[in-house]
Design a protein around this motif. Structure first.
Motif, short mmCIF file in Angstrom:
data_model
loop_
_atom_site.label_atom_id
_atom_site.label_comp_id
_atom_site.label_asym_id
_atom_site.label_seq_id
_atom_site.Cartn_x
_atom_site.Cartn_y
_atom_site.Cartn_z
N LEU A 160 0.87 -1.17 0.00
CA LEU A 160 0.00 0.00 0.00
C LEU A 160 0.90 1.21 0.00
O LEU A 160 1.75 1.37 0.89
N ALA A 161 0.74 2.06 -1.01
CA ALA A 161 1.61 3.23 -1.16
C ALA A 161 0.76 4.49 -1.30
O ALA A 161 -0.41 4.44 -1.72
N ALA A 162 1.34 5.61 -0.96
CA ALA A 162 0.67 6.91 -1.13
C ALA A 162 0.94 7.43 -2.53
O ALA A 162 2.05 7.35 -3.05
N VAL A 163 -0.10 7.95 -3.20
CA VAL A 163 0.04 8.57 -4.51
C VAL A 163 -0.78 9.86 -4.54
O VAL A 163 -1.72 10.01 -3.74
N ARG A 164 -0.43 10.71 -5.46
CA ARG A 164 -1.22 11.91 -5.67
C ARG A 164 -1.99 11.77 -6.97
O ARG A 164 -1.40 11.71 -8.05
N THR A 165 -3.31 11.70 -6.85
CA THR A 165 -4.16 11.58 -8.02
C THR A 165 -4.81 12.92 -8.31
O THR A 165 -4.99 13.76 -7.41
N PRO A 166 -5.19 13.16 -9.58
CA PRO A 166 -5.84 14.45 -9.90
C PRO A 166 -7.15 14.60 -9.14
O PRO A 166 -7.84 13.63 -8.82
#
Length: 272
Positions: A263-269
């Protein structure tokens, strides 16, 4: 350049109480952040020092990354939860400046190199390693240094490199060959590095920026054959600024030697 064994060395502070010191090597980092698999390998090495000699290998690791440790000294504390006939279970904590960085539950056992009785995932089909693209330390357009690529040679399948030219396939897929740059063979500890692949699968979804690990679970299934390994990482769900990834690793004999979920953190629009 430190080889894997030297870079993951632990020194006993009070081995009887499961207390160790280690020095995190900046070379095993991505964009200045230490590689998660490398950090877990150090913790698993400390666990093996405490565990019974009958259970020398990590077989399952589940870790929560509380805060990103910096290169430099860390303290490790290993607590034995249970020693059974075929498995030992331990809790391992890494701290830096008295702050918790990573907490892991590690199951230790004894692996062999026997073929599986049954195995589902077929080995990923890749071009020959020399026909794949080696990931450089200074990737064009990345905007950060991948020092890890000095110690791990990663050759990516050209079919998944569309993101590098602004045309990601949107499959959420990264796959390629990996070998340790010093020429040493993979083992149960170093396979933890192979399971945390670079770059993240989010790149193939058109999501820029790094994807820091929040939680990682790894299973080491057998002793790998000598030589490079094939690795496939697939994103399975992205939303709420989080991404699930699954990873499979096969050795030179085509046998599944390690699996992982992350489980990783991402920046989505923004949805708007």
């Amino acid at each position: 350049m430190k080889d894997f064994s030297a870079a993951t060395a632990v020194r006993p502070r009070n081995e009887a109480d499961g207390e160790f010191d280690a020095e995190l090597d900046a070379q095993w980092s991505v964009g200045g952040k230490l590689h998660g698999g490398y950090v877990l390998a150090i913790m698993a090495r400390a666990a093996a020092r405490v565990c019974t000699p009958e259970h020398p290998h990590p077989t399952a690791v589940s870790a929560a990354f509380v805060a990103p440790p910096e290169p430099g000294p860390v303290a490790i504390r290993v607590e034995t939860l249970r020693e059974g006939r075929t498995v030992s279970q331990l809790r391992v904590r890494m701290t830096q400046d008295d702050r918790p960085m990573v907490e892991a539950l590690i199951s230790q056992g004894r692996l062999d190199d026997a073929d599986p009785w049954w195995s589902g995932p077929a080995p990923v089909e890749l071009p020959d390693r020399q026909d794949c693209v080696r990931v450089p330390k200074e990737a064009p357009g990345a905007g950060f240094t991948v020092s890890l690529m000095d110690v791990v040679e990663e050759h990516l399948d050209p079919d998944v490199l569309g993101f590098a030219s602004g045309t990601p396939s949107r499959r959420g897929l990264v796959q390629g060959w990996q070998r340790l740059a010093d020429g040493s063979d993979w083992d149960p500890l170093s396979l933890l590095v192979a399971l945390d692949m670079v770059p993240p699968a989010s790149f193939d979804l058109g999501l820029s920026g790094w994807a820091p690990t929040i939680q990682l679970t790894a299973y080491i299934r057998r002793l790998p054959a000598p030589g490079p390994v094939r690795v496939r990482m697939q994103a399975t769900d992205v939303g709420g600024q989080r991404m699930n990834e699954v990873v499979d690793v096969w050795d030179g004999k085509g046998r599944l030697v390690a699996q992982g979920t992350q489980l990783a953190a991402v920046r989505t629009p923004d949805a708007s």
